[in-house]
Structures are given as C-alpha cells and as structure tokens.
Motif scaffolding. Sequence first.
Motif, PDB file in Angstrom:
ATOM      1  N   GLU A 111       0.827  -1.216   0.000  1.00  0.00           N
ATOM      2  CA  GLU A 111       0.000   0.000   0.000  1.00  0.00           C
ATOM      3  C   GLU A 111       0.860   1.263   0.000  1.00  0.00           C
ATOM      4  O   GLU A 111       0.555   2.236  -0.690  1.00  0.00           O
ATOM      5  CB  GLU A 111      -0.883   0.031   1.251  1.00  0.00           C
ATOM      6  N   ALA A 112       1.918   1.258   0.823  1.00  0.00           N
ATOM      7  CA  ALA A 112       2.674   2.475   1.084  1.00  0.00           C
ATOM      8  C   ALA A 112       3.667   2.826  -0.016  1.00  0.00           C
ATOM      9  O   ALA A 112       3.902   4.012  -0.294  1.00  0.00           O
ATOM     10  CB  ALA A 112       3.411   2.350   2.419  1.00  0.00           C
ATOM     11  N   LEU A 113       4.282   1.838  -0.646  1.00  0.00           N
ATOM     12  CA  LEU A 113       5.359   2.132  -1.594  1.00  0.00           C
ATOM     13  C   LEU A 113       4.909   2.951  -2.799  1.00  0.00           C
ATOM     14  O   LEU A 113       5.653   3.840  -3.240  1.00  0.00           O
ATOM     15  CB  LEU A 113       6.049   0.840  -2.030  1.00  0.00           C
ATOM     16  N   PRO A 118       7.892   7.822  -5.034  1.00  0.00           N
ATOM     17  CA  PRO A 118       8.177   9.063  -5.751  1.00  0.00           C
ATOM     18  C   PRO A 118       8.959  10.079  -4.918  1.00  0.00           C
ATOM     19  O   PRO A 118       9.492  11.038  -5.476  1.00  0.00           O
ATOM     20  CB  PRO A 118       6.777   9.592  -6.105  1.00  0.00           C
ATOM     21  N   GLY A 119       9.037   9.884  -3.621  1.00  0.00           N
ATOM     22  CA  GLY A 119       9.856  10.728  -2.740  1.00  0.00           C
ATOM     23  C   GLY A 119      10.939   9.919  -2.064  1.00  0.00           C
ATOM     24  O   GLY A 119      11.185  10.071  -0.866  1.00  0.00           O
ATOM     25  N   ALA A 120      11.609   9.038  -2.829  1.00  0.00           N
ATOM     26  CA  ALA A 120      12.578   8.094  -2.258  1.00  0.00           C
ATOM     27  C   ALA A 120      13.753   8.774  -1.575  1.00  0.00           C
ATOM     28  O   ALA A 120      14.387   8.194  -0.698  1.00  0.00           O
ATOM     29  CB  ALA A 120      13.097   7.150  -3.344  1.00  0.00           C
ATOM     30  N   LEU A 143       8.991  -1.108  11.453  1.00  0.00           N
ATOM     31  CA  LEU A 143       8.522  -0.866  10.091  1.00  0.00           C
ATOM     32  C   LEU A 143       7.593   0.347  10.055  1.00  0.00           C
ATOM     33  O   LEU A 143       7.702   1.200   9.165  1.00  0.00           O
ATOM     34  CB  LEU A 143       7.807  -2.093   9.544  1.00  0.00           C
ATOM     35  N   ALA A 144       6.688   0.448  11.004  1.00  0.00           N
ATOM     36  CA  ALA A 144       5.809   1.622  11.077  1.00  0.00           C
ATOM     37  C   ALA A 144       6.630   2.896  11.247  1.00  0.00           C
ATOM     38  O   ALA A 144       6.348   3.925  10.622  1.00  0.00           O
ATOM     39  CB  ALA A 144       4.810   1.468  12.220  1.00  0.00           C
ATOM     40  N   ALA A 145       7.673   2.832  12.076  1.00  0.00           N
ATOM     41  CA  ALA A 145       8.518   4.005  12.312  1.00  0.00           C
ATOM     42  C   ALA A 145       9.279   4.395  11.051  1.00  0.00           C
ATOM     43  O   ALA A 145       9.419   5.581  10.734  1.00  0.00           O
ATOM     44  CB  ALA A 145       9.490   3.720  13.450  1.00  0.00           C
ATOM     45  N   GLY A 146       9.794   3.397  10.304  1.00  0.00           N
ATOM     46  CA  GLY A 146      10.519   3.705   9.085  1.00  0.00           C
ATOM     47  C   GLY A 146       9.628   4.339   8.037  1.00  0.00           C
ATOM     48  O   GLY A 146       9.989   5.341   7.397  1.00  0.00           O
ATOM     49  N   LEU A 147       8.442   3.777   7.833  1.00  0.00           N
ATOM     50  CA  LEU A 147       7.505   4.346   6.873  1.00  0.00           C
ATOM     51  C   LEU A 147       7.067   5.748   7.282  1.00  0.00           C
ATOM     52  O   LEU A 147       6.901   6.651   6.435  1.00  0.00           O
ATOM     53  CB  LEU A 147       6.295   3.436   6.728  1.00  0.00           C
ATOM     54  N   ALA A 148       6.879   5.955   8.576  1.00  0.00           N
ATOM     55  CA  ALA A 148       6.483   7.279   9.068  1.00  0.00           C
ATOM     56  C   ALA A 148       7.583   8.312   8.829  1.00  0.00           C
ATOM     57  O   ALA A 148       7.308   9.464   8.468  1.00  0.00           O
ATOM     58  CB  ALA A 148       6.149   7.189  10.555  1.00  0.00           C
ATOM     59  N   HIS A 149       8.830   7.903   9.036  1.00  0.00           N
ATOM     60  CA  HIS A 149       9.965   8.813   8.803  1.00  0.00           C
ATOM     61  C   HIS A 149       9.986   9.232   7.338  1.00  0.00           C
ATOM     62  O   HIS A 149      10.224  10.404   7.010  1.00  0.00           O
ATOM     63  CB  HIS A 149      11.249   8.073   9.185  1.00  0.00           C
TER      64      HIS A 149
END
Length: 332
Positions: A111-113, A118-120, A143-149
Amino acid sequence: MLTKTATPAPATLAQLHHLLDAGAALSPTYRGRLSNHLPMAQQALLELGASAARLQAWTESYEVHLEPRVAARPATVTVARDLGRPDSESAWNAHFAARIAAVGAGGTLREALPLLLPGAGAIAFHGLIRTGHAALAGHDGELAAGLAHWAAHFLPLPTTAEGPPLELADWLQALSKLSRPAYPAGALIHGRMRAWGESPDFAAVAGRLRHGPDTLRDLALLAARTYAATGNFTVLHLLTGSHAMAVLEPWWPAPELARGFSVAAAAGLLASGAEPALLLDHAPSRPWPALITAACEQDDAHVIKLTHTAWRLGRRWPDPAWRRAVERAIPF
C-alpha cells in the motif's frame, strides 16, 4: 597449559527486537533534522555477526546522542495535508501501525510504496533506508517508524517528459551540464537535494534514465564505485539507499516505481558534487571476513551500514566494487 578463550555469545534476533522495542521511546530525529541511525545500525550489526555484548555496548554509546520521542498528537493523517510535514511523523507512525495490524507488514508495504517511492530521497534517503532495515528485522513497530519517517519528510522531485530515454553514461553526462542552484554553505543533504529538485533544468533531465531489469544494480554499482573513488559522504547514502530499494523490491507493486529512486539518485549525485565513476579505481585487497570484523568494531553508524549494504549487495550482484567501497570507509 593453554586456556581456551570463550567465544563471545552472538547477538540474536530476540535481542535486536528487545532493543527495537526500547528504541521506540527515542525521537526519529535529533539536533534538528539529523536522522536517528540507531535501529538501522543495530539491524546491520546483528546481520554482520556482532556479538551480543558488542551490540549492547554500541547501542548504549549511540543512545547518548539521541532525544526522547515527543507524545503523539491525536490526529488522523491525510496525504494532501501531511505528506512531507515533519511535525506529522507521530501521526504517520500511528497510521502505519494500524495498517500493519490490519493487513500485515507485506500488505502495508504494498500500500505504502506507491505513495512513498516518488519521494525516495526523503531526509537524505533515510526514510527509505530505515524502512529497508525494518523489513530485514521483521519488526512491525520499527517498520511503522521507518515508513512514518519517510512519509513525514517526503521529498517530491518533479520531472518533465522532455526528450528520449538516456543510457546511464549519457544521463550522467546530461546531469553534469546542469547549473548548480543556490543553497547555503553547510546545507544538509536533504536541503541540497531539494534545491536541485526545484530547478527546471533538473526536471527536464533527471527522469530520462532508461530503465530496465538491471537499472537498480547499475545505480548501486555507480554509487559503490563513486564512493570507492571519492569517499563522498552523500554518495554513501545513495549506496545504502540502493540496498534498501533491493530489500523492498518484493513489495513494489510495479517496477516503474523504481523511477522515483533514480530521480532521487540524480539529485543525490548532484548534491554530492562528486565525479561519478563508472569504473573501479583499483581492485580490493582485503577479504570480506576481515572487513566485516573491522566494521563491527566501528563506532560510526554510517560505516556499519555501508559495510552491511556492500556485503549483502555483493552476494546478489558479485563485483569487486563492493569491497573497495568498504575499504574506503575502513582504511588500514
């Protein structure tokens, strides 16, 4: 009579998960806009074979530089309002934690990628990199923390479809002809990349790299060879970011999403000021076991992560450039 020296007990996944749980109380950034490297280097040390004592000691020495996490604000995130807003990171963390609970880690990545790739280059690739280490750790909270960052520091780099696709060498040549935008001396990587992304000339070139099955490998090797030749700190982040892209590849919904990374790679190369190297300066001289042992003794999180990156990429795409890059980071 000789006494046999006991082999130090190795770090374990259970120890790593315990440390990641404890690290959730720490802020994802410190001293303003510097990313917290603790969880990333912890996972790298485990996989490099550090002892349990070394992992614990390194954690304690690094933690003194960090700051406590501020209490989460009770808000629901919306993409239009909160993507790229650093003050929304806690809310994004809660959002991704809820999605992981609902659809699992893999489902959340799928879902998130599409939203985040586009903002890698967000916060000097650290959102991407932290997410990659979290996936390797198999830890939902991290994983939640990494995606949030990544989401909170999202860095869009718009491009225009002007001209035919370019092979790697021609793309690098076109990038080298761009005029450098203005940014203050001492600007962080993120700020320099943003300045390049706001340049119309950059937008006309950065998205034109021809993509194929080997594009990620070629960009990673470009970063490894350039770092081996220059030791450039910004290029180091492009290399560790390439590794994170490779880790997350199973969850890309479409290969085309990798284009966001190549555009960010263009901004990173230009922000580095380094001369890209398509060939290796010379062959490496030290074997992996010696380099890995030396890396586990380092205090610098970047050196630990670089070694982990190069070692893992070298197993996927054998090439002497990976060891040369580590040798540049860990001199004799």
